[in-house]
Scaffold this motif. Structure first.
Motif, PDB file in Angstrom:
ATOM      1  N   PRO B 184      90.331  36.111  64.857  1.00 21.36           N
ATOM      2  CA  PRO B 184      89.790  35.828  63.521  1.00 21.36           C
ATOM      3  C   PRO B 184      89.392  37.113  62.801  1.00 21.36           C
ATOM      4  CG  PRO B 184      88.918  34.283  65.117  1.00 21.36           C
ATOM      5  CD  PRO B 184      89.715  35.289  65.900  1.00 21.36           C
ATOM      6  N   GLY B 185      88.862  38.082  63.569  1.00 23.73           N
ATOM      7  CA  GLY B 185      88.447  39.356  62.970  1.00 23.73           C
ATOM      8  C   GLY B 185      89.628  40.099  62.352  1.00 23.73           C
ATOM      9  N   ASP B 186      90.763  40.117  63.073  1.00 24.33           N
ATOM     10  CA  ASP B 186      91.966  40.776  62.543  1.00 24.33           C
ATOM     11  C   ASP B 186      92.390  40.142  61.236  1.00 24.33           C
ATOM     12  OD1 ASP B 186      92.157  42.474  64.693  1.00 24.33           O
ATOM     13  OD2 ASP B 186      93.541  41.199  65.819  1.00 24.33           O
ATOM     14  N   LEU B 187      92.409  38.824  61.225  1.00 18.65           N
ATOM     15  CA  LEU B 187      92.893  38.125  60.034  1.00 18.65           C
ATOM     16  C   LEU B 187      91.901  38.236  58.893  1.00 18.65           C
ATOM     17  CD1 LEU B 187      95.643  36.694  59.872  1.00 18.65           C
ATOM     18  CD2 LEU B 187      94.919  37.110  62.182  1.00 18.65           C
ATOM     19  N   GLU B 188      90.614  38.328  59.245  1.00 15.02           N
ATOM     20  CA  GLU B 188      89.605  38.550  58.211  1.00 15.02           C
ATOM     21  C   GLU B 188      89.848  39.918  57.571  1.00 15.02           C
ATOM     22  OE1 GLU B 188      85.577  38.982  59.582  1.00 15.02           O
ATOM     23  OE2 GLU B 188      84.797  38.188  57.700  1.00 15.02           O
ATOM     24  N   GLY B 189      90.124  40.911  58.429  1.00 16.35           N
ATOM     25  CA  GLY B 189      90.434  42.245  57.920  1.00 16.35           C
ATOM     26  C   GLY B 189      91.616  42.213  56.973  1.00 16.35           C
ATOM     27  N   LEU B 190      92.626  41.449  57.351  1.00 15.28           N
ATOM     28  CA  LEU B 190      93.801  41.321  56.487  1.00 15.28           C
ATOM     29  C   LEU B 190      93.406  40.679  55.158  1.00 15.28           C
ATOM     30  CD1 LEU B 190      96.877  41.523  56.147  1.00 15.28           C
ATOM     31  CD2 LEU B 190      97.073  39.286  57.214  1.00 15.28           C
ATOM     32  N   GLY B 191      92.568  39.643  55.247  1.00 14.52           N
ATOM     33  CA  GLY B 191      92.105  38.973  54.028  1.00 14.52           C
ATOM     34  C   GLY B 191      91.366  39.942  53.113  1.00 14.52           C
ATOM     35  N   LEU B 206      97.001  22.473  59.600  1.00 17.10           N
ATOM     36  CA  LEU B 206      97.621  21.165  59.777  1.00 17.10           C
ATOM     37  C   LEU B 206      97.451  20.721  61.222  1.00 17.10           C
ATOM     38  CD1 LEU B 206      99.425  18.841  58.806  1.00 17.10           C
ATOM     39  CD2 LEU B 206     101.409  20.287  59.243  1.00 17.10           C
ATOM     40  N   GLY B 207      96.992  19.484  61.391  1.00 19.84           N
ATOM     41  CA  GLY B 207      96.842  18.943  62.748  1.00 19.84           C
ATOM     42  C   GLY B 207      95.607  19.495  63.427  1.00 19.84           C
ATOM     43  N   LEU B 208      95.578  19.350  64.740  1.00 26.81           N
ATOM     44  CA  LEU B 208      94.348  19.694  65.465  1.00 26.81           C
ATOM     45  C   LEU B 208      94.484  20.952  66.308  1.00 26.81           C
ATOM     46  CD1 LEU B 208      93.235  16.152  66.673  1.00 26.81           C
ATOM     47  CD2 LEU B 208      92.460  17.435  64.680  1.00 26.81           C
ATOM     48  N   ASP B 209      95.573  21.695  66.132  1.00 24.74           N
ATOM     49  CA  ASP B 209      95.815  22.810  67.047  1.00 24.74           C
ATOM     50  C   ASP B 209      95.628  24.184  66.431  1.00 24.74           C
ATOM     51  OD1 ASP B 209      96.406  21.196  69.242  1.00 24.74           O
ATOM     52  OD2 ASP B 209      98.417  20.827  68.454  1.00 24.74           O
ATOM     53  N   TYR B 210      95.322  24.257  65.157  1.00 21.60           N
ATOM     54  CA  TYR B 210      95.183  25.590  64.569  1.00 21.60           C
ATOM     55  C   TYR B 210      93.782  26.135  64.855  1.00 21.60           C
ATOM     56  CZ  TYR B 210      92.559  23.441  60.715  1.00 21.60           C
ATOM     57  OH  TYR B 210      91.626  22.777  59.983  1.00 21.60           O
ATOM     58  N   ASN B 211      93.603  27.425  64.606  1.00 18.79           N
ATOM     59  CA  ASN B 211      92.308  28.063  64.843  1.00 18.79           C
ATOM     60  C   ASN B 211      91.533  28.089  63.530  1.00 18.79           C
ATOM     61  OD1 ASN B 211      90.188  29.881  65.108  1.00 18.79           O
ATOM     62  ND2 ASN B 211      91.322  31.206  66.523  1.00 18.79           N
ATOM     63  N   GLU B 212      90.565  27.190  63.405  1.00 23.35           N
ATOM     64  CA  GLU B 212      89.869  27.029  62.124  1.00 23.35           C
ATOM     65  C   GLU B 212      89.024  28.255  61.771  1.00 23.35           C
ATOM     66  OE1 GLU B 212      89.750  25.056  64.691  1.00 23.35           O
ATOM     67  OE2 GLU B 212      87.712  24.534  65.294  1.00 23.35           O
ATOM     68  N   ASP B 213      88.547  28.985  62.807  1.00 26.65           N
ATOM     69  CA  ASP B 213      87.756  30.184  62.517  1.00 26.65           C
ATOM     70  C   ASP B 213      88.627  31.229  61.833  1.00 26.65           C
ATOM     71  OD1 ASP B 213      85.889  28.767  63.825  1.00 26.65           O
ATOM     72  OD2 ASP B 213      85.636  30.137  65.516  1.00 26.65           O
ATOM     73  N   LEU B 214      89.808  31.402  62.427  1.00 28.00           N
ATOM     74  CA  LEU B 214      90.753  32.375  61.879  1.00 28.00           C
ATOM     75  C   LEU B 214      91.158  31.990  60.460  1.00 28.00           C
ATOM     76  CD1 LEU B 214      93.786  33.651  63.882  1.00 28.00           C
ATOM     77  CD2 LEU B 214      94.140  32.684  61.642  1.00 28.00           C
ATOM     78  N   LYS B 217      88.233  32.401  57.962  1.00 30.06           N
ATOM     79  CA  LYS B 217      87.882  33.808  57.707  1.00 30.06           C
ATOM     80  C   LYS B 217      88.921  34.482  56.824  1.00 30.06           C
ATOM     81  CE  LYS B 217      84.609  35.058  61.119  1.00 30.06           C
ATOM     82  NZ  LYS B 217      84.191  35.871  62.233  1.00 30.06           N
ATOM     83  N   LEU B 218      90.185  34.197  57.111  1.00 26.86           N
ATOM     84  CA  LEU B 218      91.259  34.770  56.305  1.00 26.86           C
ATOM     85  C   LEU B 218      91.107  34.331  54.847  1.00 26.86           C
ATOM     86  CD1 LEU B 218      93.955  36.198  55.894  1.00 26.86           C
ATOM     87  CD2 LEU B 218      95.108  34.197  56.810  1.00 26.86           C
ATOM     88  N   ALA B 219      90.809  33.064  54.641  1.00 30.43           N
ATOM     89  CA  ALA B 219      90.682  32.548  53.275  1.00 30.43           C
ATOM     90  C   ALA B 219      89.429  33.112  52.600  1.00 30.43           C
ATOM     91  CB  ALA B 219      90.624  31.026  53.297  1.00 30.43           C
ATOM     92  N   ALA B 220      88.323  33.098  53.327  1.00 38.42           N
ATOM     93  CA  ALA B 220      87.063  33.536  52.722  1.00 38.42           C
ATOM     94  C   ALA B 220      87.118  35.013  52.344  1.00 38.42           C
ATOM     95  CB  ALA B 220      85.913  33.297  53.699  1.00 38.42           C
ATOM     96  N   ALA B 221      87.739  35.823  53.191  1.00 37.67           N
ATOM     97  CA  ALA B 221      87.770  37.262  52.944  1.00 37.67           C
ATOM     98  C   ALA B 221      88.501  37.587  51.652  1.00 37.67           C
ATOM     99  CB  ALA B 221      88.427  37.976  54.118  1.00 37.67           C
ATOM    100  N   SER B 222      89.432  36.721  51.249  1.00 35.46           N
ATOM    101  CA  SER B 222      90.186  36.994  50.031  1.00 35.46           C
ATOM    102  C   SER B 222      89.854  35.982  48.939  1.00 35.46           C
ATOM    103  CB  SER B 222      91.678  36.966  50.343  1.00 35.46           C
ATOM    104  OG  SER B 222      92.040  35.674  50.796  1.00 35.46           O
TER     105      SER B 222
END
Lengths: 509, 444
Positions: B184-191, B206-214, B217-222
């Motif tokens: 999640p930290g990496d993707l936040e950095g990207l965001g 989509l569905g129940l298998d994704y990482n909601e933290d990641l 964070k990616l969305a919030a950072a950008s």
């Protein structure tokens, strides 16, 4: 005989095929090595092009950072404003001429982000790499402008160092994630039509950072080529996965060609084989014909001999000339009988049907009878037999066969050693009878000794020698001796030729 | 006495001035700035903690055709787990979204599994059949190179990156990132990096298998949107909502600066991230949508003041890129507070809207804390935190009579009942999604 021919023919087919296949494989392997080397060169060139792209991107980044850091303010408010405005910069350390950090201001109010940044770069400014520069300033070492690498957190981190105001330094951190995202931007993506390859960008821990290419390497597939990235990212590398193009169609052509050559050779071998069997069959037919004729000749000849011998008895002490003529008829018909007997024995031997029938007889008697038969012709040839016979016991022996053997030997003496005496010697001991016939003729040259027993072999084939014969007598004689459990051997003798017949002769019950 | 009166007159003038400034701004297609304290009247003679809400409302577009052009990269996960219904619905939703674009808009389509494919390079949305055909060719298979997918999407945006366009990556993923940077930290950095370049990333889980933290964070950072889509057939609906947002952006690159008066200390920001340096707070919003409010919520600590005084609390300045005029505009406001010794007056004059929004953010904060506890296996404690939170919301609901607090109370109770492992996977995604909605004032 036939099996040997088969082996020869098989060799005739297989040897060129194997040689051709080997040569073909060698040629193909050479061509393949060439193709592979060329392929690797192409791959290397492509990797080099990718590395050049990365290098260019890093140079552009360095240029952008140099621009962005030019006249970077040291005053915190202005510095923060600059950082907000310029998206190329994320976090910046500003050092004064004494290499002390002046921004973010260690004493003044700072944001959480700035505090984190100071914390994680502490190793650089607090007695670290940049402080070292400070102590070396007076010395020979130059200020390390440009890229600076340090390891923190998840791996490699980059700083770009530029000259600051009044002899200071400005170091801009290049966010790793941002750097990666930008590299992903300049590197190719996967295309359907691209080559069957996979190129992976690996970080210093060997983890895949980014990859492209439609090939999906197997779990344990090792990269075929690897290349380190240009500085400052030289801890990272590009790994290329893929395989040279498959050999393809010429494989099939090669095997088809080989098959064609093989078929041609097989045809040739078949033709040879058929020709040779035809020859063999013809020869066999000839032998069979001779055999038949010999059989047919045997009966009238026996009658001729019988009546000639009767006539000889009748004419005894009457007319010298008539008696002499009849003697000649008798001896010639005996010779003819022997000849026919030899031919028939040879034919049986050829059919592997030659056998002996042992019956009680006295060897010396058989020798005398045979000598009696030969007496006229030996006398005519001037050969005088000298006997030393001591095999007088009644033993089991095939008398006809023994007569035939001795006859064959004597007939040779008559032909080759005319005008000399011949010694006949018999011995018997422990169930073995030996009979030696030694002439005092020219003998047999050493080189020819081994061959005299082979059928159709004659020491001289020249008709002009005046010597007659078929060349099968000695071979038949030896065969008959062997059937008796003995042998016929040519003794090594300086003077003339000496043959010894050895026979297993059990005592007659 | 005279002093106090003078102060109050000054305050009145300031308020009037603020109103006069704000009203015509709205009429002239300007962003409306509405900075208010939760309790504009505070108790005198003591330290006060007070909420400050800096609300920003996008102006209405005069006509739909006047909307700014958009530059959208649709990044679709086509890893093996997307096969079947999921990918089919995703393609359908993407096609439908593309149909909403005008010929001047720019769109690109990127797919990723173990590697990335630029299915449709950044192009004007005029040739829709070709774009549809590109989307139609997608087939599922492989791993999840999420980082690379978003990075490539951003690279397509960069080709036409411009301040006058709405630059957005829309990421759809149903799985865990497992190729390339994946925390999640990496993707936040990207965001963060993309946000600074003027792009925002919306993440659709989509569905129940994704990482909601990641994904959050990616969305919030950008400053993008985030949504949890449980069933593939809901995808079209949410794509529609997302495009509704994208097509209604009126301001971008919004910088909010709050300068605190002497005696006022910024304590923290609720919901959104903000940089606090001394007396100054800075926050950045990537964009504002037409006729919708986004805000920055701060907690301030105010030194004791004497009764009757009207004192300045903060000065707020906002700069933003006006997407209609193409200008960089500024709005500003001053906020003052009055001091009294009447606790009842403090109550009566409290700003209901600010208080309710602040309570929502506080409750969201506690919901996050409960999640953290449950992640650590402390289910009982997590349950207690959620129940306490519900009780707090119930009490607040009675105080402020705000239905939104009632529903938030119910959702916290619901959360507290679904903390056991088999329900939590789904519930956690739901919780992250709700937290995100409140933190970022997402419209859907």
């Amino acid at each position: 005989m036939n099996r040997r021919l088969g082996i020869v023919l098989a060799l005739l087919v297989l040897a060129p095929l194997v040689a051709l296949a080997w040569l073909g494989a060698r040629l193909q392997a050479d061509a393949r090595a060439e193709v592979v080397a060329g392929f690797d060169r192409v791959v290397d060139a492509r990797l080099e092009a990718t590395l050049a792209t990365i290098e260019r991107s890093m140079e552009e980044r360095a240029r952008a950072l140099r621009d962005a850091l030019r006249d970077f303010p040291t005053e915190p408010t202005a510095a923060r404003a600059r950082l907000r405005e310029d998206a190329r910069l994320s976090d910046v350390l500003v050092f004064d001429g004494e290499r002390r950090v002046v921004f973010p201001p260690p004493g003044g109010p700072i944001s959480d982000r700035e505090r984190d940044f100071l914390q994680r770069t502490r190793g650089l400014w607090d007695g670290g790499a940049f402080a070292e520069v400070a102590t070396a300033e007076g010395g020979a070492r130059a200020t390390p402008l440009g890229w600076h690498i340090w390891y923190w957190g998840g791996g490699l981190n980059l700083m770009y160092v530029a000259a600051g105001a009044r002899g200071g330094l400005v170091a801009a951190e290049v966010d790793r994630v941002r750097l990666l995202a930008d590299l992903v931007g300049v590197l190719p993506d996967t295309t359907e039509s691209g080559p069957d390859e996979r190129v992976a960008l690996l970080d210093s821990a060997g983890r895949v950072v980014y990859q492209w290419g439609r090939r999906a390497p197997k779990g344990d597939e090792a990269p075929r080529r690897t290349r380190a990235l240009p500085a400052p990212l030289n801890a990272w590398q590009l790994a290329w996965y893929g395989a040279p193009p498959a050999e393809g169609g010429d494989h099939l052509t090669r095997w088809l060609g080989l098959g064609a050559v093989g078929l041609a050779l097989l045809g040739l071998a078949g033709w040879f084989s058929r020709e040779s069997t035809r020859e063999l069959r013809r020869a066999a037919q000839r032998v069979s014909f001779v055999n038949q004729v010999s059989h047919e000749l045997k009966t009238p000849l026996t009658n001729i001999r019988m009546y000639a011998e009767l006539l000889e008895d009748e004419l005894a002490d009457t007319d010298d000339r008539a008696e002499r003529y009849v003697g000649i008829i008798v001896s010639e018909s005996q010779r003819l009988s022997r000849l026919i007997a030899n031919i028939l024995s040879f034919a049986r031997h050829q059919r592997e049907q030659l056998s002996v029938r042992k019956a009680p007889a006295v060897v010396d008697d058989v020798v005398r009878q045979t000598l009696d038969q030969f007496a006229p012709s030996l006398a005519a040839a001037g050969v005088s037999p000298q006997l030393d016979l001591s095999a007088g016991a009644t033993v089991r022996v095939d008398a006809d066969a023994l007569g035939q053997m001795l006859g064959n030997l004597l007939s040779n003496v008559e032909k080759y050693a005319a005008g000399r005496p011949v010694d006949l010697m018999t011995r018997q001991a422990g169930g073995v009878t030996t009979l030696t016939v030694r002439d005092h003729g020219p003998g047999i040259p050493k080189a020819a000794r081994a061959k005299v027993f082979e059928p159709f072999h004659r020491l001289s084939n020249a008709l002009s020698d005046g010597v007659t014969g078929t060349g099968i007598g000695l071979g038949i004689a030896r065969e008959l001796a062997r059937l008796h459990g003995g042998d016929l051997v040519l003794e090594a003798d300086e003077d003339g030729a000496a043959f010894t017949i050895t026979l297993q002769t059990e005592e007659a019950a | 006495m005279t002093h106090a009166k003078k102060n109050s007159t000054w305050a009145l003038l300031a308020t009037l001035f603020g109103l006069l400034w704000a009203l015509p701004a709205c009429a002239q297609q300007q962003v409306r700035l509405d900075a208010r304290l939760g309790e504009p009247v505070m108790l005198a003679g003591q330290k006060n903690k007070v909420y400050l809400k800096v609300g920003l409302t996008g102006f209405a577009l005069e006509k739909p055709s006047a909307r700014p052009a958009v530059n959208v990269a649709i990044v679709l996960d086509k890893s093996g787990s997307m096969s079947g219904q999921k990918l089919m619905r995703a393609k359908e939703a993407a096609r439908m979204a593309v149909d909403r674009l005008s010929p001047d808009d720019i769109v690109s389509v990127i797919s990723y599994d173990s590697t990335v494919k630029v299915v449709v390079p950044a192009t004007k949305a005029s040739d829709k059949p070709a774009i549809h055909a590109g989307i139609g060719r997608l087939a599922a298979g492989g791993n999840t190179a999420l980082f690379a997918g978003v990075s490539k999407g951003a690279d397509e945006l960069r080709k036409f990156l411009a301040e006058e366009r709405v630059n957005r990556v829309i990421l759809l993923s149903d799985g865990l990132a497992n190729v390339g940077p994946s925390t999640p930290g990496d993707l936040e950095g990207l965001g963060v990096a993309l946000g600074r370049e003027g792009m925002s990333v919306t993440t659709i889980g989509l569905g129940l298998d994704y990482n909601e933290d990641l994904m959050t964070k990616l969305a919030a950072a950008s400053d993008g949107n985030h949504v949890f889509v449980e069933r593939p057939e809901q995808l079209a609906h949410f794509f529609n909502l997302e495009f509704g947002d994208v097509l209604s952006v009126v301001a971008q690159d919004v910088e909010v600066t709050v300068r605190c008066a002497p005696g006022v200390r910024p304590v923290r920001a609720l919901g959104r991230e903000a940089d606090i340096v001394g007396q100054e707070v800075r926050a950045r919003l990537n964009q504002l949508y037409a006729e919708r409010e986004k805000f920055v919520m701060l907690e301030l600590e105010v030194q004791p003041n004497e009764k009757g005084a009207t004192m300045p609390v903060v000065e707020v300045g906002v700069t933003y890129g006006n997407m209609v005029t193409g200008q960089t505009d500024q709005v500003a406001a001053k906020v003052t507070a009055r001091y009294t010794d009447d606790a009842g007056e403090v109550q009566r004059s409290a700003d209901r809207d600010v208080m309710v929004k602040a309570i929502q953010l506080e409750a969201t904060e506690r919901n996050r804390m409960a999640m953290l506890l449950n992640d650590q296996g402390k289910r009982q404690e997590a349950q207690r935190v959620l129940q306490d939170n519900a009780a707090f919301l119930n009490e607040s609901f009675r105080t402020w009579n705000a239905p939104s607090l009632k529903s938030l109370e119910e959702s916290n109770l619901e959360d507290s009942k679904n903390l056991d492992p088999e329900d939590y996977r789904r519930q956690r995604k739901q919780m992250r999604r709700k937290q995100y909605m409140f933190d970022m004032q997402q419209s859907y």
